[in-house]
Motif scaffolding. Sequence first.
Motif, PDB file in Angstrom:
ATOM      1  N   ALA A 196      22.487 -29.103   2.165  1.00  0.00           N
ATOM      2  CA  ALA A 196      23.681 -29.774   2.821  1.00  0.00           C
ATOM      3  C   ALA A 196      24.559 -28.679   3.610  1.00  0.00           C
ATOM      4  O   ALA A 196      25.053 -28.924   4.478  1.00  0.00           O
ATOM      5  CB  ALA A 196      24.477 -30.426   1.675  1.00  0.00           C
ATOM      6  N   ALA A 197      24.653 -27.602   3.069  1.00  0.00           N
ATOM      7  CA  ALA A 197      25.301 -26.582   3.629  1.00  0.00           C
ATOM      8  C   ALA A 197      24.779 -25.943   4.794  1.00  0.00           C
ATOM      9  O   ALA A 197      25.633 -25.800   5.896  1.00  0.00           O
ATOM     10  CB  ALA A 197      25.428 -24.995   2.667  1.00  0.00           C
ATOM     11  N   ALA A 198      23.502 -26.110   5.111  1.00  0.00           N
ATOM     12  CA  ALA A 198      23.001 -25.627   6.323  1.00  0.00           C
ATOM     13  C   ALA A 198      23.119 -26.868   7.332  1.00  0.00           C
ATOM     14  O   ALA A 198      23.329 -26.485   8.612  1.00  0.00           O
ATOM     15  CB  ALA A 198      21.263 -25.411   6.085  1.00  0.00           C
ATOM     16  N   LEU A 199      23.148 -27.865   6.916  1.00  0.00           N
ATOM     17  CA  LEU A 199      23.470 -29.053   7.948  1.00  0.00           C
ATOM     18  C   LEU A 199      24.643 -28.822   8.568  1.00  0.00           C
ATOM     19  O   LEU A 199      25.012 -29.345   9.843  1.00  0.00           O
ATOM     20  CB  LEU A 199      23.146 -30.487   7.136  1.00  0.00           C
ATOM     21  CG  LEU A 199      21.858 -30.734   6.915  1.00  0.00           C
ATOM     22  CD1 LEU A 199      21.626 -32.006   5.964  1.00  0.00           C
ATOM     23  CD2 LEU A 199      21.103 -30.996   8.216  1.00  0.00           C
ATOM     24  N   VAL A 200      25.793 -28.096   7.532  1.00  0.00           N
ATOM     25  CA  VAL A 200      27.351 -28.342   8.039  1.00  0.00           C
ATOM     26  C   VAL A 200      27.102 -27.185   8.967  1.00  0.00           C
ATOM     27  O   VAL A 200      27.788 -27.347  10.274  1.00  0.00           O
ATOM     28  CB  VAL A 200      28.074 -27.968   6.837  1.00  0.00           C
ATOM     29  CG1 VAL A 200      29.503 -27.244   7.398  1.00  0.00           C
ATOM     30  CG2 VAL A 200      28.263 -29.039   5.903  1.00  0.00           C
ATOM     31  N   GLU A 201      26.503 -25.949   8.660  1.00  0.00           N
ATOM     32  CA  GLU A 201      26.209 -24.856   9.745  1.00  0.00           C
ATOM     33  C   GLU A 201      25.898 -25.437  11.100  1.00  0.00           C
ATOM     34  O   GLU A 201      26.212 -24.828  12.282  1.00  0.00           O
ATOM     35  CB  GLU A 201      25.726 -23.771   9.319  1.00  0.00           C
ATOM     36  CG  GLU A 201      26.405 -23.005   8.162  1.00  0.00           C
ATOM     37  CD  GLU A 201      26.562 -21.646   8.195  1.00  0.00           C
ATOM     38  OE1 GLU A 201      25.859 -20.999   9.001  1.00  0.00           O
ATOM     39  OE2 GLU A 201      27.507 -20.838   7.545  1.00  0.00           O
ATOM     40  N   LEU A 213      25.584 -30.792  11.941  1.00  0.00           N
ATOM     41  CA  LEU A 213      25.147 -32.333  11.755  1.00  0.00           C
ATOM     42  C   LEU A 213      25.765 -33.277  10.902  1.00  0.00           C
ATOM     43  O   LEU A 213      25.801 -34.300  10.853  1.00  0.00           O
ATOM     44  CB  LEU A 213      23.507 -32.107  11.229  1.00  0.00           C
ATOM     45  CG  LEU A 213      22.690 -31.618  12.536  1.00  0.00           C
ATOM     46  CD1 LEU A 213      21.203 -31.701  12.119  1.00  0.00           C
ATOM     47  CD2 LEU A 213      22.590 -32.856  13.631  1.00  0.00           C
ATOM     48  N   ILE A 214      26.405 -32.564   9.614  1.00  0.00           N
ATOM     49  CA  ILE A 214      27.113 -33.354   8.941  1.00  0.00           C
ATOM     50  C   ILE A 214      28.599 -32.511   8.681  1.00  0.00           C
ATOM     51  O   ILE A 214      28.627 -31.334   9.126  1.00  0.00           O
ATOM     52  CB  ILE A 214      26.522 -33.503   7.589  1.00  0.00           C
ATOM     53  CG1 ILE A 214      26.214 -32.239   6.806  1.00  0.00           C
ATOM     54  CG2 ILE A 214      25.297 -34.270   7.439  1.00  0.00           C
ATOM     55  CD1 ILE A 214      25.891 -32.474   5.433  1.00  0.00           C
ATOM     56  N   GLY A 240      25.813 -38.089   0.523  1.00  0.00           N
ATOM     57  CA  GLY A 240      25.639 -39.701   1.400  1.00  0.00           C
ATOM     58  C   GLY A 240      24.207 -39.337   1.961  1.00  0.00           C
ATOM     59  O   GLY A 240      23.264 -38.806   1.575  1.00  0.00           O
ATOM     60  N   PHE A 241      24.281 -40.119   3.068  1.00  0.00           N
ATOM     61  CA  PHE A 241      23.097 -39.945   3.855  1.00  0.00           C
ATOM     62  C   PHE A 241      23.105 -39.497   5.397  1.00  0.00           C
ATOM     63  O   PHE A 241      24.268 -39.813   5.832  1.00  0.00           O
ATOM     64  CB  PHE A 241      22.430 -41.583   3.866  1.00  0.00           C
ATOM     65  CG  PHE A 241      21.976 -41.977   2.584  1.00  0.00           C
ATOM     66  CD1 PHE A 241      20.766 -41.768   2.163  1.00  0.00           C
ATOM     67  CD2 PHE A 241      22.844 -42.312   1.563  1.00  0.00           C
ATOM     68  CE1 PHE A 241      20.526 -42.214   0.513  1.00  0.00           C
ATOM     69  CE2 PHE A 241      22.618 -42.690   0.336  1.00  0.00           C
ATOM     70  CZ  PHE A 241      21.318 -42.659  -0.102  1.00  0.00           C
ATOM     71  N   LEU A 242      22.136 -39.086   6.032  1.00  0.00           N
ATOM     72  CA  LEU A 242      22.167 -38.845   7.203  1.00  0.00           C
ATOM     73  C   LEU A 242      20.994 -39.278   8.158  1.00  0.00           C
ATOM     74  O   LEU A 242      19.902 -39.070   7.427  1.00  0.00           O
ATOM     75  CB  LEU A 242      22.085 -36.996   7.590  1.00  0.00           C
ATOM     76  CG  LEU A 242      21.894 -36.554   8.681  1.00  0.00           C
ATOM     77  CD1 LEU A 242      23.087 -36.877   9.700  1.00  0.00           C
ATOM     78  CD2 LEU A 242      21.356 -35.196   8.787  1.00  0.00           C
ATOM     79  N   ILE A 243      21.141 -39.966   8.977  1.00  0.00           N
ATOM     80  CA  ILE A 243      20.134 -40.536  10.087  1.00  0.00           C
ATOM     81  C   ILE A 243      20.225 -39.741  11.247  1.00  0.00           C
ATOM     82  O   ILE A 243      21.253 -39.897  12.096  1.00  0.00           O
ATOM     83  CB  ILE A 243      20.287 -42.022  10.160  1.00  0.00           C
ATOM     84  CG1 ILE A 243      20.049 -42.574   8.835  1.00  0.00           C
ATOM     85  CG2 ILE A 243      19.203 -42.732  11.197  1.00  0.00           C
ATOM     86  CD1 ILE A 243      20.513 -44.106   8.871  1.00  0.00           C
ATOM     87  N   ALA A 244      19.383 -38.890  11.744  1.00  0.00           N
ATOM     88  CA  ALA A 244      19.334 -38.175  12.816  1.00  0.00           C
ATOM     89  C   ALA A 244      18.151 -38.108  13.690  1.00  0.00           C
ATOM     90  O   ALA A 244      17.257 -38.383  13.195  1.00  0.00           O
ATOM     91  CB  ALA A 244      19.833 -36.740  12.274  1.00  0.00           C
ATOM     92  N   ALA A 285      23.424 -38.254  15.452  1.00  0.00           N
ATOM     93  CA  ALA A 285      23.345 -38.118  13.900  1.00  0.00           C
ATOM     94  C   ALA A 285      24.267 -39.263  13.386  1.00  0.00           C
ATOM     95  O   ALA A 285      25.296 -39.101  14.031  1.00  0.00           O
ATOM     96  CB  ALA A 285      23.904 -36.740  13.503  1.00  0.00           C
ATOM     97  N   ILE A 286      24.062 -39.732  12.704  1.00  0.00           N
ATOM     98  CA  ILE A 286      24.633 -41.021  11.991  1.00  0.00           C
ATOM     99  C   ILE A 286      24.951 -40.548  10.299  1.00  0.00           C
ATOM    100  O   ILE A 286      23.943 -40.391   9.600  1.00  0.00           O
ATOM    101  CB  ILE A 286      24.046 -42.557  12.095  1.00  0.00           C
ATOM    102  CG1 ILE A 286      23.789 -42.720  13.547  1.00  0.00           C
ATOM    103  CG2 ILE A 286      25.142 -43.345  11.328  1.00  0.00           C
ATOM    104  CD1 ILE A 286      22.890 -43.848  13.834  1.00  0.00           C
ATOM    105  N   MET A 287      26.165 -40.402  10.178  1.00  0.00           N
ATOM    106  CA  MET A 287      26.594 -39.871   8.703  1.00  0.00           C
ATOM    107  C   MET A 287      26.883 -41.276   7.940  1.00  0.00           C
ATOM    108  O   MET A 287      27.680 -41.969   8.623  1.00  0.00           O
ATOM    109  CB  MET A 287      27.609 -39.107   8.764  1.00  0.00           C
ATOM    110  CG  MET A 287      27.219 -37.506   9.156  1.00  0.00           C
ATOM    111  SD  MET A 287      28.803 -36.573   8.835  1.00  0.00           S
ATOM    112  CE  MET A 287      29.851 -36.859  10.127  1.00  0.00           C
ATOM    113  N   ILE A 288      26.638 -41.462   6.815  1.00  0.00           N
ATOM    114  CA  ILE A 288      26.785 -42.420   6.118  1.00  0.00           C
ATOM    115  C   ILE A 288      27.522 -42.068   4.680  1.00  0.00           C
ATOM    116  O   ILE A 288      26.952 -41.179   3.838  1.00  0.00           O
ATOM    117  CB  ILE A 288      25.684 -43.592   5.737  1.00  0.00           C
ATOM    118  CG1 ILE A 288      25.309 -44.124   7.010  1.00  0.00           C
ATOM    119  CG2 ILE A 288      26.139 -44.541   4.594  1.00  0.00           C
ATOM    120  CD1 ILE A 288      23.883 -43.806   7.403  1.00  0.00           C
ATOM    121  N   GLY A 289      28.715 -42.317   4.316  1.00  0.00           N
ATOM    122  CA  GLY A 289      29.454 -41.995   3.159  1.00  0.00           C
ATOM    123  C   GLY A 289      30.464 -40.852   3.360  1.00  0.00           C
ATOM    124  O   GLY A 289      31.133 -40.223   2.681  1.00  0.00           O
TER     125      GLY A 289
END
Lengths: 335, 335
Positions: free
Chosen positions: B71-76, B79-80, B89-93, B100-104
């Motif tokens: 999750a931390a890597a996705l933040v850097e 993407l989230i 939550g969920f990520l559809i990318a 990228a679509i964040m859910i939550g």
Amino acid sequence: MSTFIQKGGFTDLVATTRVRLARNVRGYTYRGLGLGEYREIADKVWSALQTAPAIASDFAMTEVRAGSQEAAALVEKHLISPDLARKGGFLIASSDGGAAIMIGEEDHIRLQVLGSGLCPKECMETARRLAGLLEGQLQMDYDEKLGYLTACPSNLGTGLRASVMLHLPVLAANSGLSQMMSWAGRQGFTVRGAYGEGSKATGAFFQLSNQITLGLSEDAIIDRLIDAATGVIEAEKKAREQLRTRDEIGLSDQVCRAAGILRTARRIDTAEALECLSYVLIGLQMGYLRGVPSQDIMAAEQAVRPVLLGGTAGERDVKRATFLRAVTENLEVLD
Amino acid sequence: MSTFIQKGGFTDLVATTRVRLARNVRGYTYRGLGLGEYREIADKVWSALQTAPAIASDFAMTEVRAGSQEAAALVEKHLISPDLARKGGFLIASSDGGAAIMIGEEDHIRLQVLGSGLCPKECMETARRLAGLLEGQLQMDYDEKLGYLTACPSNLGTGLRASVMLHLPVLAANSGLSQMMSWAGRQGFTVRGAYGEGSKATGAFFQLSNQITLGLSEDAIIDRLIDAATGVIEAEKKAREQLRTRDEIGLSDQVCRAAGILRTARRIDTAEALECLSYVLIGLQMGYLRGVPSQDIMAAEQAVRPVLLGGTAGERDVKRATFLRAVTENLEVLD
């Protein structure tokens, strides 16, 4: 134009070799001579050189004006001593600076021959040839038992001081240097920092020279100097390999960054330039870098000094950087 | 494989453009939803995408585990949001990360489209296309008068946040930035430092984004963003030219040294890497350097961050240096 600068080996660790002979002319006192008397001696030396026209044609005589900017530049080039620059006198030197005769130093005459790399034998041979020319025409103070007489007893006998300028950054950075100094001391040699004792700005250059001038032949002194220098070189190389084993990445990082800075900087001060050149020399010897001869880096180490560059501090930093980019243009980092 | 990353101009000053739409699904509360409900929404979004198989085939759905390293890597990677990483939550990318679509997150659905350089129009167009797919299958909370309803009133209306990430090192180094911030504020935009406010380690990247989401059409917001970004870019360019006039040598020295360090260092920490990359970007834009596209340097600015590199601090410094030598291999310093 003749070449007086001798050439030797170990050019990646040895900057220069220097052989100096002290002589005093019979009939002049050792203290309190004036500029007039020095001029007389200088004229006699000049005349003596003319007995070998092929050699003499390459020499020029200049008066060293006490305390002048020109005198300071000659000191930085190692052509005269700080003492002569302060007192004033005369310099008779070959156009390449490889042979220089100072008149007016502690002794009436100091004859110096310079070489690149480790070449005490070659320097000694040239010094002997020049001293022979002088002694063919001038009578020197000489004692059957003591040898050549000198102003200071530490030069008595051969009047010979032979030295090599060594690049010892890794020994200097750890306890290796003091160990090596006492080892050299036991062999009759002294080690001292170039341009003041061991400050970072010296670029880690150290002069190894004989302490003893009396009771040993010129050849014996020269042979011992070669042995001592070889020992010190091996110690520095060993210390570098230990450093490589301990922190290969740290060492290569510093070497490669130094190359990067010298190749790109638009202004650089003396201390940073000398530190970078020092790392580049390590890198060339250890196989991290290639493309520029060590001698060129050794020569740059001299050329970047303030007095030789001239101008204001700001101007010098720019000149220095421009010069260093040119010197390191072909420097390659190996992966 | 489709490309979702949009392309725009001003790539030497604009890292990325981002367009984000906030949507909430009718029938779910705005607070206190659990992972089960978010999974339901994610599944519905996933199904909606399948109505356009050519697009859907390039997307993947992953669960974002709260507080995980992934999750931390996705933040850097942007993407989230940090918020989603903390809560889960969920990520559809898309596979290239361009969509990228964040859910939550704060809102049920946050749809984001990314571009390189200045390209708000292109990003908006793609975002609209994806939002259209979702809205074809899911009924969103929408009010005739207010527009899209959002968890926070600051997103009400269009639910649109459009932003550009600008490289403003020279404005940031002097008073220009605060002036520019208040100017942008008057236009309805905010400027904030990337990765925390204005610390040196940010590499002088600043995000310009719209404050107003209500009462303006999507197109009007996008047009105003382009105008504001262009104004800021001109201000930075002007500040650079003033710096060149004031201290050309100092500026070129820092630019060229930065290039030298990136091309040679064997280990380098994040702060130094970002500072050097920042100077290299200036150098490319101002004509001191060439040979590497600005986009590659912008991308490197992301890639050198600790979480993305992994390993211990010592290992990261070596990885980072190796990566940066490769990126800057063809970087040339112009004389």
